[in-house]
Structure formats: C-alpha cells, structure tokens
Design a protein around this motif. Sequence first.
Motif, mmCIF file in Angstrom:
data_model
loop_
_atom_site.group_PDB
_atom_site.id
_atom_site.type_symbol
_atom_site.label_atom_id
_atom_site.label_comp_id
_atom_site.label_asym_id
_atom_site.label_seq_id
_atom_site.Cartn_x
_atom_site.Cartn_y
_atom_site.Cartn_z
ATOM 1 N N ASN A 90 39.053 40.576 47.122
ATOM 2 C CA ASN A 90 39.327 39.551 46.115
ATOM 3 C C ASN A 90 40.490 38.661 46.537
ATOM 4 N N CYS B 105 39.854 34.805 47.423
ATOM 5 C CA CYS B 105 40.364 33.817 46.461
ATOM 6 C C CYS B 105 41.646 33.132 46.924
ATOM 7 N N ASN C 178 35.416 30.443 38.440
ATOM 8 C CA ASN C 178 34.860 31.317 39.486
ATOM 9 C C ASN C 178 34.406 32.620 38.840
#
Length: 398
Positions: free
Chosen positions: A74, A78, A290
């Motif tokens: 993640n 991101c 997102n």
Amino acid sequence: MKQLYFDFIDSLRSIDKVVLVFVLMQFTKAVGFLPFFPDFIGHVVMLSMSMYVIFKMDGFSVKMLTILLYMIFNILNCSPNGIFNPWLRFALFVVLLIAVSPLVQSKYLRVLRRDMLNAVLWIASVLSVLSFFCRFLGINFMLGITNSDYNTAGTFAGLFVQSMMLGPVAGISTVFLAYQAYVSEIKTTKKWYLAASLACFAAVAFSASRSALLATITGVTFMLMKAINDGQKFFKILASIWIIASLTFPIWGSALDGIIEKNNNNIIAGKSFYSREKKWNARITEFKSNPMFGIGFSSVNPQLDEVGVGGTVEPGSSWLAILSMSGIIGCGLFLMIFWNGYNACNQLYDPDDALLLGLLILFAVHMIAEGYVFAAGSFLCFLLWLIVGCCIDRKYEY
C-alpha cells in the motif's frame, strides 16, 4: 469493598513483573498524575517488549502477516506524502502488533497477552471508579483545564489526560466489572462489583463522550447476552434493567447533562455530529479518489483535513480511516481479523469469552467515531490490538 481490593491485589501479584511494568508504562500516556515520558522512551519500551515476545514465539498468524504485507504494498503503491512519515509510522505499528496482537503465537504468549489484559482491566477499573469520585471532589487532570473547571461539556477527565480517554477506558471498566458482578458467587461481592460498574458507567457519562456511551451500552449488552446464553432470561434481565433505569432516572439523569449539552451545541452548529462530519466527509472523499487501495497508510489529503506537527492526523473514525487509507482490500483484511476475533469468542462457552466479546464489540462501535486504529503511540490503539489479540487467541483453545 474489601473483597474487591483483595481481588485487585491478588490479580496483580499473579502477573509477570515484566508485563506489569510494560502495562504501567502504557498507562503513562493516559493518566494525568503519572510522570510524562518522551515518545522516544515509549518507543524503546515497546520495542523491548516486542523483542522479548519474538524470543518466545513459535510461529506467525498468516492473516495478520498478510495485513502487514499488504500495508507495505500500500505504501509503495500509493506513495503517501513524506510529511506523514509513513514508513516510520508503519514500523512503529509493526512493533506494537508484535508486542500485543495475535501476529506472533505461542502458548506462552497467549498467556502473556491475557495477563496483560487482566492487568489493564484491573488498573483501568480502579482509576475509573476513582474518577467517578473525582467529579465530586473537584479533581480533574485533563490537560489545559484547571481542577475545578469541568462544568462545560467535554472538559472532565478525572484522573485521565482527556475526557475522550476517560470515556472508553471507563467503558471497558464498566463491562469488566459488570462481568465480575455476574460471575461472582458471593452475594455481597456481587453487589460491590455492580456498584463499581455503575460508578464507571457514570464516569463514561461525565466524560460527555457520546461514542463511548453508546459503545459501553453495546458492549455490556453483548457481554450479558453471551454470558447468560439464554434468550428468554437475557430479555427478562434487559427489561428489568430498563425499568429500573427509567424509574430511577430523576436520580441519575443529571449525569447525562454533558452529553445533552454537547449534542445541543452540535445541533445549533448545524448537525448532531457536526464535530465529526467534516472529517468523515474528508475520509469518504479520499476513499472515492482510490477505492481499491486508498491514499496510503496513516495519511490524509492535506487539502481536506488538518495535518499536525510531525505529520500527525486525527481521522475522526477508525473504520473510515481503514477504508480511506487502505481501500477496499485493506478494509476487507481488517474486517476479516475482527470477524475472526468475534467468531472465536462467540463459538466458545467459557465465561471469559463473554467478557472478551463485550470488549471487542465496545471497541468496534467506538471506532466509528475515533481514529486511533493505526496510531501506534496511542493508549487506545494499544488497548484495541491487545483485545483483538486475546480474542483471536481463543481459537487456539478449540
């Protein structure tokens, strides 16, 4: 009352001194009269405990490890703003999970976590009961508030550093002492535990935390439902409680004045949850940007929400923070962990499972309006993952 004191002392005497020191160190973050330690000291203590745990482990929880691996992905995917120090915060989160969560497993560690929770519950209960009396003695350790200034909603914390800390801690104490009252076989002791539980519930009301009050009521309800394990008997007891509470409302109703005042102030401002609505809307907007992966671990959109010193954030909701920061995938993984904890306690019929179930439900509700799920330096984050750990540990007893 003497029996309660002996139970408290006997419980702490039976706990490993390493565990007791660690737990007391965690309470320094929550209790106003304890010495303040810099964050660095707290991190060193947590790291030391996690290293101790690692040397005692037999293996890992695959599901917890999956969450950590996903969070690494993640952050890489991101690329959250460096102002949030995502890798440092993730490292601290991992250290916390090693120390108290079900991430690492062994029979010794499962006993250690139960001892840790036992120590927390006894100490929290004593502090919560004393905080009830502090209300009438003019003692208030809330940061930035003078001792006698607690007539404004949300400014009374008793022996704790914040009213928002008093609320949930007194809530878990309410559940714990109500459980002790239910299982006690000595009539006099049962009455004292019940009185102590009611004092803690009043302390929740004095904190003026609506989320803590709702979470406490829900936690006690689930605890009793599981402990009684008889639908007809449960509803009879529940009905009796409501009738007694209604008849005695003129006596204790003033305890809710702070909550009523806070609610009225928010309604005047525009909404019942005006103080949370902006943050909730920000989390929802971030999620929509997102939905699959979120915007990144322990981060927010600076254009939508405030960023504190060192990149600290207050998401306003743990569940929405999980959704906005880790997306649908991350939220699914966390829900799986909570469901495993719930399922483990719900399938067993040991009396202690009722207590664990009540505590888990209390936090699941409280997390709706408080955003500490990833805040590794927070006392509530420590407590949350310790309870999750103890709940999931029960599946190893099947």
